[in-house]
Structures are given as C-alpha cells and as structure tokens.
Design a protein around this motif. Structure first.
Motif, PDB file in Angstrom:
ATOM      1  N   ARG A 188       7.642  -0.028  -5.585  1.00  0.00           N
ATOM      2  CA  ARG A 188       8.117  -0.420  -4.263  1.00  0.00           C
ATOM      3  C   ARG A 188       8.017   0.706  -3.247  1.00  0.00           C
ATOM      4  O   ARG A 188       7.647   0.475  -2.093  1.00  0.00           O
ATOM      5  CB  ARG A 188       9.573  -0.903  -4.349  1.00  0.00           C
ATOM      6  CG  ARG A 188      10.110  -1.342  -2.988  1.00  0.00           C
ATOM      7  CD  ARG A 188      11.465  -2.023  -3.112  1.00  0.00           C
ATOM      8  NE  ARG A 188      11.973  -2.401  -1.796  1.00  0.00           N
ATOM      9  CZ  ARG A 188      11.582  -3.481  -1.116  1.00  0.00           C
ATOM     10  NH1 ARG A 188      10.689  -4.295  -1.642  1.00  0.00           N
ATOM     11  NH2 ARG A 188      12.104  -3.756   0.071  1.00  0.00           N
ATOM     12  N   HIS A 189       8.316   1.919  -3.640  1.00  0.00           N
ATOM     13  CA  HIS A 189       8.328   3.037  -2.692  1.00  0.00           C
ATOM     14  C   HIS A 189       6.880   3.387  -2.310  1.00  0.00           C
ATOM     15  O   HIS A 189       6.038   3.636  -3.172  1.00  0.00           O
ATOM     16  CB  HIS A 189       9.002   4.265  -3.298  1.00  0.00           C
ATOM     17  CG  HIS A 189       9.293   5.323  -2.276  1.00  0.00           C
ATOM     18  ND1 HIS A 189      10.445   5.332  -1.524  1.00  0.00           N
ATOM     19  CD2 HIS A 189       8.557   6.389  -1.859  1.00  0.00           C
ATOM     20  CE1 HIS A 189      10.421   6.362  -0.698  1.00  0.00           C
ATOM     21  NE2 HIS A 189       9.296   7.020  -0.885  1.00  0.00           N
TER      22      HIS A 189
ATOM     23  N   GLY B 283      10.820   3.190   1.073  1.00  0.00           N
ATOM     24  CA  GLY B 283      11.224   2.226   0.073  1.00  0.00           C
ATOM     25  C   GLY B 283      11.244   0.787   0.554  1.00  0.00           C
ATOM     26  O   GLY B 283      11.761  -0.092  -0.158  1.00  0.00           O
TER      27      GLY B 283
END
Length: 363
Positions: free
Chosen positions: A261-262, A297
């Motif tokens: 995700r980041h 994020g």
C-alpha cells in the motif's frame, strides 16, 4: 552544408564513451546550435504514445527550439521490415505527422519527410551495401533482437539490411547528430562505418564526402505500459498522445501496480508503481521521490488519481492542438509535400556527390 564538429569522433561508441561525448555535444549545441543538423524519425505503425513523448519527442522539440536543423523522417518503407504488408499506411502517416505538429515540431524550422518520396536517399542504399559484410550485419545485436520478435514467418532482406537503410537516412543529409537511446548505438555504428569506408574508398583525404554522425544520448526515462511491460504500440499497453482524458483515466485505473500500500519510488524492486510515479513527476516537473512521499500510505488508487490528473493536465494543450489540426487534413499534406521537396533536393545533391566520387558520372 552543415559544418563538421569540433573534434574527431571516436570509433568507440560504447555507452560510457557515448555518454561522455553527448555531454560535450550538448555544450557545443548550446554555444552554436546552427552548426548542427540532426536526423530522427519514426515508423508509421501506429499512434505515438507517452513513452515516445518523454523518450524522444520532447527532446526533438528542445533541439529544434535551440536552433538545430532538424530532419524528421516518416520511415514508411521501414514499416515492411517486420510486416508482410504496410497496412493502413496513408492513415498512419497522417496520424504520425499530426502527432509531430501537435507536440510542437514546426515545419518552418524542421523538415518532415517520407522515405518513399525521396528516391535519391533510397538509391544510396546500393553503394552503401557494398561497404558492409554479411557477417557484420548478422552480428548487429539490434537486428538479431528485431528478427527474434519479428511478425514474419521468414526474415526479409529488408529486415536484414535495414541498419544500412538507416545509414542512408542519416548520411543523405549529412546529419552530424542522431538522438538515440542506448539500444540504437549499434545502428549508429553502422552509419559511422559506412561513412568512414566510403570516404576512405572514394573520397579525397582533404575533403571527405560524409561526416561520421555522432550519438546524442538523452537521459530518456523508461515508462512501462499499463501491463508492466515496456510501453509499445504493438502490445496494446500504451497511452497515446491522441487519447482523450476519459480514455487516459480508464487506462491508468487499469494499470498494474503491486500489493504494497505504501507508495515509494523504487524502480528496481517496484517497477510498475515507480513507472506511474515517474510519469506523474515528468508531467508535473517534479522529483519522483517527492511525488511518492506525498502519496505515501494512501495507496495505489490515490497514486493513479494523481497520475491521471498530471497526465491530462500536461497533455491537454497538445491534445487540443491535435484536434484542431485534424480538422484540416490538407495542411498535413502540405507539410509533407514541402518537407519532401526540401529533403529531395538535399538527397539529389548528395547522390550527385556520391556518383562523382565513384566516377559514376558518364552521361
């Protein structure tokens, strides 16, 4: 006639040497751009895309605006190198010229022309082929790669010899500069070899017929397609210059990313995400690390939204210009007609020099 370069080019066109020489050439261009002529171009096999724009097209406009004499080739004959027929050729030639004009190539300052309209250019292929061996053509790494990925069931003579055809493209106008990527250096070495051997065999030592063209390497970014592979007209994974804002958004939404995700900019370990970050950074004129850090994020969906807004904002004026030009197809034909006339005059003069040097003027 374009003046020769300040220094004698090295025979070594390895990447480090080419990079060093390119830096020196850039300095010379900034100081006296009018001394240089550059040859560049594309095959009309489909619409140009964002990879083309940031890889080569943007640099052509930069050189033109600096004052370099630009020769821009629509390589319609070379469509046949890896195809049995040149499908929809007239349409694709016009589309290519539309893209050129839309991005800012100015036909008053650059010569846009087609292979098929310049007989003298193509006639140079015959003496040039006598200057290279079959073994040398067989060893050319770019030719070997093209043959491996060819759409044809058998390799044509045009595919095998097209580095020499490219040498004719470059040498007919005595181009001293050829903006290329690293993978095209072997082709340019063929042109340099042809020029050197022709001068040695037929030219006077005090006044060679051809300059040895030099590579102008750019720090062109590699943009991946929406499937994570290299962006390509033939793969169906490209965002074209002519795409609408909605089409662009749809293609970017479907682009491949990864499970993390980041968002970070890490081309080696996260190529798909990093390519999207880079595309946004190029359109925004920012550092890709900064773009990635701002998204952080918030994940791939936000990344794709940022990329979509950046691309559509950057290319909006280019697309508007293209749409305007599309309404007047006669203008495209005028551009080609005028460019073909200028290029043909240059080619006729060069062929005359070649025939004279080869003692071929006897009627």
């Amino acid at each position: 006639m374009i003046a020769s370069l300040d220094t004698t080019p090295s025979d070594d066109l390895g990447v480090p040497a080419a990079q060093r020489r390119s830096a020196e050439l850039e300095r010379q261009i900034r100081e006296r751009p009018g001394r240089f002529r550059a040859l560049t171009g594309d095959r009309p096999t489909g619409r140009l895309h964002l990879g083309h724009y940031f890889g080569t097209l943007h640099n052509r406009v930069r050189l033109q605006n600096l004052g370099v004499d630009m020769m821009v080739l629509v390589a319609d004959y070379q469509v046949l190198t890896d195809r049995d027929v040149a499908d929809r050729l007239a349409e694709r030639v016009e589309d290519l010229v539309l893209d050129y004009l839309a991005i800012g190539i100015d036909p008053r300052r650059a010569t846009i022309f087609t292979h098929s309209a310049i007989p003298a250019l193509n006639q140079l292929l015959l003496p040039f082929l006598s200057l290279v061996s079959v073994a040398e053509l067989s060893r050319n790494p770019t030719v070997k790669d093209e043959i491996t990925h060819s759409r044809q069931s058998a390799v044509s003579g045009l595919m095998f010899t097209y580095p020499v055809h490219q040498a004719a493209d470059i040498l007919f106008c005595k181009a001293g500069l050829v903006p290329v990527g690293q993978d095209q250096l072997p082709h340019l070495e063929v042109a340099r070899t042809v020029a050197r051997r022709f001068n040695k065999r037929y030219g006077a030592a005090s006044e060679p017929v051809f300059p040895e063209p030099e590579a102008l390497l750019s720090a062109a970014p590699l943009l991946l397609g929406t499937d994570g592979a290299k962006m390509s007209k033939s793969r169906g994974n490209a965002i074209t210059l002519a795409a609408t804002a909605d089409e662009t958004a749809r293609l970017i939404r479907g682009a491949k990313t990864d499970a993390e995700r980041h968002i970070t900019y890490d081309p080696a370990d996260r190529p798909e995400v990093s390519s999207l970050v880079l595309l946004a950074a190029l359109c925004l004129g920012r550092d890709p690390h900064e773009v990635a850090e701002e998204i952080g994020g918030r994940g791939a969906a936000v990344l794709k939204s940022v990329v979509t807004d950046a691309v559509n904002g950057y290319f909006a004026p280019i697309r508007a210009r293209r749409a305007e030009l599309t309404r007047d197809r006669t203008h495209i034909r005028r551009v080609l007609r005028d460019g073909n006339e200028r290029a043909a005059a240059v080619a006729d003069a060069t062929l005359g020099e070649v025939r004279a040097a080869m003692n071929g003027v006897y009627y």
